[in-house]
Design a protein around this motif. Sequence first.
Motif, PDB file in Angstrom:
ATOM      1  N   ILE A  28       0.836  -1.206   0.000  1.00  0.00           N
ATOM      2  CA  ILE A  28       0.000   0.000   0.000  1.00  0.00           C
ATOM      3  C   ILE A  28       0.867   1.250   0.000  1.00  0.00           C
ATOM      4  N   ASN A  29       1.924   1.279   0.801  1.00  0.00           N
ATOM      5  CA  ASN A  29       2.827   2.431   0.826  1.00  0.00           C
ATOM      6  C   ASN A  29       3.495   2.651  -0.525  1.00  0.00           C
ATOM      7  N   PHE A  30       3.844   1.564  -1.210  1.00  0.00           N
ATOM      8  CA  PHE A  30       4.452   1.695  -2.537  1.00  0.00           C
ATOM      9  C   PHE A  30       3.462   2.284  -3.534  1.00  0.00           C
ATOM     10  N   VAL A  31       2.222   1.808  -3.477  1.00  0.00           N
ATOM     11  CA  VAL A  31       1.191   2.351  -4.372  1.00  0.00           C
ATOM     12  C   VAL A  31       0.945   3.825  -4.052  1.00  0.00           C
ATOM     13  N   GLN A  32       0.946   4.170  -2.751  1.00  0.00           N
ATOM     14  CA  GLN A  32       0.782   5.568  -2.358  1.00  0.00           C
ATOM     15  C   GLN A  32       1.917   6.420  -2.931  1.00  0.00           C
ATOM     16  N   LEU A  33       3.117   5.886  -2.893  1.00  0.00           N
ATOM     17  CA  LEU A  33       4.264   6.600  -3.462  1.00  0.00           C
ATOM     18  C   LEU A  33       4.051   6.876  -4.947  1.00  0.00           C
ATOM     19  N   CYS A  34       3.502   5.903  -5.637  1.00  0.00           N
ATOM     20  CA  CYS A  34       3.243   6.053  -7.077  1.00  0.00           C
ATOM     21  C   CYS A  34       2.169   7.103  -7.350  1.00  0.00           C
ATOM     22  N   THR A  35       1.241   7.283  -6.402  1.00  0.00           N
ATOM     23  CA  THR A  35       0.164   8.244  -6.623  1.00  0.00           C
ATOM     24  C   THR A  35       0.644   9.691  -6.530  1.00  0.00           C
ATOM     25  N   LEU A  36       1.858   9.916  -6.047  1.00  0.00           N
ATOM     26  CA  LEU A  36       2.370  11.279  -5.925  1.00  0.00           C
ATOM     27  C   LEU A  36       2.403  12.015  -7.259  1.00  0.00           C
ATOM     28  N   VAL A  37       2.512  11.247  -8.354  1.00  0.00           N
ATOM     29  CA  VAL A  37       2.551  11.884  -9.681  1.00  0.00           C
ATOM     30  C   VAL A  37       1.224  12.580  -9.981  1.00  0.00           C
ATOM     31  N   LEU A  38       0.157  12.185  -9.263  1.00  0.00           N
ATOM     32  CA  LEU A  38      -1.157  12.786  -9.498  1.00  0.00           C
ATOM     33  C   LEU A  38      -1.299  14.151  -8.824  1.00  0.00           C
ATOM     34  N   ASN A  42      -3.966  16.331 -10.508  1.00  0.00           N
ATOM     35  CA  ASN A  42      -5.322  16.243  -9.950  1.00  0.00           C
ATOM     36  C   ASN A  42      -5.217  15.921  -8.463  1.00  0.00           C
ATOM     37  N   LYS A  43      -5.105  16.949  -7.663  1.00  0.00           N
ATOM     38  CA  LYS A  43      -4.893  16.780  -6.218  1.00  0.00           C
ATOM     39  C   LYS A  43      -6.046  16.031  -5.557  1.00  0.00           C
ATOM     40  N   GLN A  44      -7.264  16.305  -5.975  1.00  0.00           N
ATOM     41  CA  GLN A  44      -8.422  15.675  -5.340  1.00  0.00           C
ATOM     42  C   GLN A  44      -8.491  14.181  -5.652  1.00  0.00           C
ATOM     43  N   LEU A  45      -8.103  13.797  -6.862  1.00  0.00           N
ATOM     44  CA  LEU A  45      -8.054  12.372  -7.193  1.00  0.00           C
ATOM     45  C   LEU A  45      -6.996  11.677  -6.346  1.00  0.00           C
ATOM     46  N   TYR A  46      -5.844  12.332  -6.180  1.00  0.00           N
ATOM     47  CA  TYR A  46      -4.790  11.791  -5.321  1.00  0.00           C
ATOM     48  C   TYR A  46      -5.335  11.539  -3.915  1.00  0.00           C
ATOM     49  N   ARG A  47      -6.078  12.490  -3.391  1.00  0.00           N
ATOM     50  CA  ARG A  47      -6.605  12.357  -2.044  1.00  0.00           C
ATOM     51  C   ARG A  47      -7.625  11.229  -1.933  1.00  0.00           C
ATOM     52  N   GLY A 133       3.240   5.609  10.087  1.00  0.00           N
ATOM     53  CA  GLY A 133       3.703   6.962   9.805  1.00  0.00           C
ATOM     54  C   GLY A 133       3.782   7.255   8.323  1.00  0.00           C
ATOM     55  N   TRP A 134       4.223   6.262   7.562  1.00  0.00           N
ATOM     56  CA  TRP A 134       4.336   6.466   6.118  1.00  0.00           C
ATOM     57  C   TRP A 134       2.962   6.657   5.487  1.00  0.00           C
ATOM     58  N   THR A 135       1.992   5.864   5.910  1.00  0.00           N
ATOM     59  CA  THR A 135       0.629   6.022   5.391  1.00  0.00           C
ATOM     60  C   THR A 135       0.076   7.387   5.759  1.00  0.00           C
ATOM     61  N   TRP A 136       0.324   7.817   6.981  1.00  0.00           N
ATOM     62  CA  TRP A 136      -0.136   9.135   7.418  1.00  0.00           C
ATOM     63  C   TRP A 136       0.478  10.259   6.583  1.00  0.00           C
ATOM     64  N   TYR A 137       1.721  10.095   6.182  1.00  0.00           N
ATOM     65  CA  TYR A 137       2.371  11.128   5.366  1.00  0.00           C
ATOM     66  C   TYR A 137       1.585  11.368   4.080  1.00  0.00           C
ATOM     67  N   PHE A 138       1.190  10.291   3.416  1.00  0.00           N
ATOM     68  CA  PHE A 138       0.454  10.424   2.161  1.00  0.00           C
ATOM     69  C   PHE A 138      -0.980  10.907   2.382  1.00  0.00           C
ATOM     70  N   LEU A 139      -1.461  10.800   3.623  1.00  0.00           N
ATOM     71  CA  LEU A 139      -2.810  11.281   3.955  1.00  0.00           C
ATOM     72  C   LEU A 139      -2.812  12.740   4.406  1.00  0.00           C
TER      73      LEU A 139
END
Length: 326
Positions: A28-38, A42-47, A133-139
């Motif tokens: 999940i953290n890796f996928v979250q890392l990949c979503t940073l390109v969004l 599109n910030k809202q899609l990222y969220r 903590g890593w998940t929280w960072y992306f949130l």
Amino acid sequence: MGLLAYLKTQFMVHLLIGFVFVVSGLVINFVQLCTLVLWPVNKQLYRRLNCRLAYSLWSQLVMLLEWWSCTECTLFTDQATVDRFGKEHVVIILNHNFEIDFLCGWTMCERFGVLGSSKVLAKRELLYVPLIGWTWYFLEIVFCKRKWEEDQDTVIEGLKRLSDYPEYMWFLLYCEGTRFTEKKHRVSMEVAISKGLPVLKYHLLPRTRGFTTAVQCLRGTVAAVYDVTLNFRGNKNPSLLGILYGKKYEADMCVRRFPLEEIPLDEKEAAQWLHKLYQEKIHKHTGHGIFIFSIAGSLENDKILSTYNKYPFKGTGEGRLGGSVG
């Protein structure tokens, strides 16, 4: 002892549960890392994506509480408040007395559709904890060092960034700052006496800075403050290890809703409002489904402010509400 009860006590089963959580969390953290390109596109899609990814991780812990340990959480509040759950941005004030109080909070979030979008004002040290903590960072969780001179700009910026969040969020504040212990309570009450404040029997003196800042920065976004009081029946002190071993607990949560319009605009007045709230939170639980509150401290003069409806959470998954803004 049945087969399932036996399995709940076995180390290899605990190891398997931990393995699944860690591996799925890393994925999940890796996928979250990949979503940073969004983010710039599109910030809202990222969220929205990260809310659902976070749900995939947090729901595993909620499963342990509800299904594995069969812990029952009963919500006490009025129907008008329940009707608003999951349908507005709110600030949550929760007492910090137990090791698993955050899990009970997540159970409530899951029931009303805001588990993935739940927020917290967290210690910066937690940012470096793997998975959590890593998940929280992306949130976009707001982290602080608990030194206002260093935190002020970071906290205000982080809170204001949430003003256009696309999912209904519950923003948790542990206003007491740390988990309740007898030693901490004794020191806290010495501070209260030195400041001329009433002594609190069941809570630490609230730290007002985080609350007043959150209310000021999120005014116009947040609709209300939920005052949540959590207690466990039988004077039990539950633990994560107990949950892992399948030990069942009975938790009661009392929720009072305060529209944000009732919170003063002035910082000092808002701080006084919070102190008054904690003076009202001097409480005890009868063990029979009734919360009793006393104003300013005399248990001999306890009076029932409200007898609320009961809403049991028993892992059925029914009644889930909430969702996206708009």
